[in-house]
Scaffold this motif. Structure first.
Motif, PDB file in Angstrom:
ATOM      1  N   LEU A 150       0.850  -1.190   0.000  1.00  0.00           N
ATOM      2  CA  LEU A 150       0.000   0.000   0.000  1.00  0.00           C
ATOM      3  C   LEU A 150       0.883   1.236   0.000  1.00  0.00           C
ATOM      4  N   TYR A 151       0.664   2.117  -0.968  1.00  0.00           N
ATOM      5  CA  TYR A 151       1.405   3.373  -1.034  1.00  0.00           C
ATOM      6  C   TYR A 151       0.820   4.354  -0.019  1.00  0.00           C
ATOM      7  N   LEU A 152       1.692   4.924   0.809  1.00  0.00           N
ATOM      8  CA  LEU A 152       1.283   5.911   1.802  1.00  0.00           C
ATOM      9  C   LEU A 152       1.875   7.266   1.430  1.00  0.00           C
ATOM     10  N   PRO A 153       1.048   8.224   1.014  1.00  0.00           N
ATOM     11  CA  PRO A 153       1.557   9.559   0.664  1.00  0.00           C
ATOM     12  C   PRO A 153       2.152  10.261   1.888  1.00  0.00           C
ATOM     13  N   ASP A 179      10.197   3.000  -4.726  1.00  0.00           N
ATOM     14  CA  ASP A 179      10.838   2.324  -3.589  1.00  0.00           C
ATOM     15  C   ASP A 179      10.133   0.999  -3.299  1.00  0.00           C
ATOM     16  N   LEU A 180       8.809   1.040  -3.274  1.00  0.00           N
ATOM     17  CA  LEU A 180       8.039  -0.175  -3.017  1.00  0.00           C
ATOM     18  C   LEU A 180       8.274  -1.202  -4.112  1.00  0.00           C
ATOM     19  N   VAL A 185      10.645  -6.398  -6.076  1.00  0.00           N
ATOM     20  CA  VAL A 185      11.475  -7.198  -6.979  1.00  0.00           C
ATOM     21  C   VAL A 185      12.510  -7.984  -6.178  1.00  0.00           C
ATOM     22  N   ARG A 186      13.093  -7.357  -5.162  1.00  0.00           N
ATOM     23  CA  ARG A 186      14.046  -8.073  -4.305  1.00  0.00           C
ATOM     24  C   ARG A 186      13.382  -9.267  -3.619  1.00  0.00           C
ATOM     25  N   SER A 208      16.312   4.906 -13.035  1.00  0.00           N
ATOM     26  CA  SER A 208      17.592   4.234 -13.261  1.00  0.00           C
ATOM     27  C   SER A 208      17.946   3.290 -12.114  1.00  0.00           C
ATOM     28  N   ARG A 209      17.516   3.618 -10.896  1.00  0.00           N
ATOM     29  CA  ARG A 209      17.797   2.713  -9.769  1.00  0.00           C
ATOM     30  C   ARG A 209      17.045   1.406  -9.922  1.00  0.00           C
ATOM     31  N   PHE A 210      15.840   1.457 -10.469  1.00  0.00           N
ATOM     32  CA  PHE A 210      15.057   0.249 -10.728  1.00  0.00           C
ATOM     33  C   PHE A 210      15.790  -0.624 -11.741  1.00  0.00           C
ATOM     34  N   ARG A 211      16.288  -0.002 -12.812  1.00  0.00           N
ATOM     35  CA  ARG A 211      16.987  -0.781 -13.837  1.00  0.00           C
ATOM     36  C   ARG A 211      18.304  -1.338 -13.317  1.00  0.00           C
TER      37      ARG A 211
END
Length: 395
Positions: A150-153, A179-180, A185-186, A208-211
């Protein structure tokens, strides 16, 4: 143990699934309630809310099912882990692809955990809603949702009193959707799920951090969408494709089977420099930039970046890119058939519990459909054809 002996082959498979998760519930009451809840989510109930699920299960009131979601002692993440093992057993294949995306849940008021006015791709506009980030697993045997957050703003994480009222743990701090997604993926990489590829839309692909996580940290491959303004070693990808790909190098390829058959587009690809693990090593993969052009509207062009094995072809990359739509199919069928979006919980724990059990129900349908297809007995490839087999009595 869950009550009621199996009454059919379909029921027997469902009992096996309940046995998988049974140890996550310390007492017989929550085991019975989770059994009734999942069966209700699978049943042809008009609306999968507390009262209708309770009525279908033969309960006098929804109190027991509400207690299961709110105050009963069990860990939804442990059930998610069981779900991932189940997907690995039932749908797992070496051709597996992990897909990341988010979906919105339109809600009224301002007390449901994470709710605020924010853009929802599901609604196509800014709505008062919650946003969930999800991962799906897709392979040749089927596809299913395997993780959720769940995304929390910041309007929530910056107000600890509001968080405590919604039972959001104090340790849950602000995290972007990206970030989530990276954490998801990890987790998937550390799970029993077998996959070599990750795909996502431009909201995640442009990160780019995701890639780098996928390519460098986890040693996996990706095909991810990016905006046309994405810079590739300086110039925009749109400009590089236009400059480096001559008209005769566009190829008509399938992005996979959709509701109306093969989904054909014109595809173009250009190789980027090879990637070696360390200086002096032999290259192990190649990076690509890709473009996908609509057959109906040549001005409608989508762009992608890829990191692929040396032997990968443009046809392979088009297939992986096309897998991204399978998470949309998961969202649609899980909402339409398993009540993914029909919850009435407001607190943080209740959201995770309902969503996890709805994912479990949807995964069961996907696994059952895969088994039927392989037996040659299925009349449709859509997993929701099993809804009509749902027994009426679960009490």
């Amino acid at each position: 143990m869950f009550n009621e002996a199996p009454t059919s082959a379909w029921d027997g498979e469902l009992e096996e699934l309940f046995l998988r998760i049974g140890s996550r519930f310390g007492r017989v009451e929550p085991r019975r309630r989770v059994r009734d809840y999942v069966r209700g989510l699978l049943a042809p109930v008009g609306r999968k809310n507390g009262w209708q699920l309770a009525e279908w299960a033969g309960h006098a009131a929804p109190d027991g099912l509400q207690y299961l979601l709110s105050r009963s002692r069990w860990d939804a993440d442990c059930v998610r882990d069981d779900l991932q093992q189940y997907v690995a057993d039932q749908l797992g294949h070496t051709d597996g692809v992990l897909i990341v995306d988010d979906t919105g849940f339109v809600k009224k008021g301002g007390t449901s955990a994470g709710v605020q006015r924010q853009y929802s791709g599901t609604a196509g506009r800014t709505e008062n809603c919650q946003i969930g980030v999800f991962a799906a697993y897709a392979g040749s045997r089927g596809h299913a949702l395997v993780d959720r957050d769940l995304y929390l703003p910041r309007s929530w994480t910056g107000d600890r009193d509001r968080c405590r009222a919604a039972r959001i743990p104090d340790e849950r701090v602000f995290a972007t959707k990206n970030d989530l997604a990276r954490a998801m993926v990890r987790r998937a990489h550390a799970s029993p799920l077998r996959f070599r590829w990750v795909t996502a839309d431009a909201a995640y692909g442009q990160d780019s951090r995701f890639r780098r996580l996928i390519e460098d940290d986890l040693q996996l491959h990706y095909v991810v969408a990016v905006p046309k303004s994405q810079q590739v070693h300086g110039p925009r990808i749109e400009d590089r494709i236009r400059r480096e790909v001559p008209p005769h190098n566009w190829h008509r390829l399938s992005a996979g089977i959709g509701a109306k058959g093969e989904r054909h587009y014109d595809w173009a690809g250009a190789l980027l420099p090879v990637v070696a693990e360390r200086d002096g090593d032999q290259p192990t993969r190649r990076r690509w930039m890709l473009a996908r052009r609509s057959l109906n509207d040549p001005t409608d062009i989508a762009y992608f970046l890829a990191s692929a094995p040396l032997e990968a072809t443009l046809t392979d990359l088009a297939r992986i890119a096309g897998c991204r739509w399978k998470i949309e199919e998961c969202f649609q069928s899980a909402k339409n058939e398993c009540g993914l979006d029909e919850y009435e919980v407001r607190r943080y724990t209740g959201w995770y519990r309902h969503i996890t059990l709805a994912m479990l129900a949807h995964t069961f349908l996907a696994a059952a459909a895969a088994q039927e297809r392989e037996k040659g007995a299925a009349t449709t490839t859509h997993p929701t054809s099993w809804t009509s087999h749902q027994p009426k009595s679960a009490a």
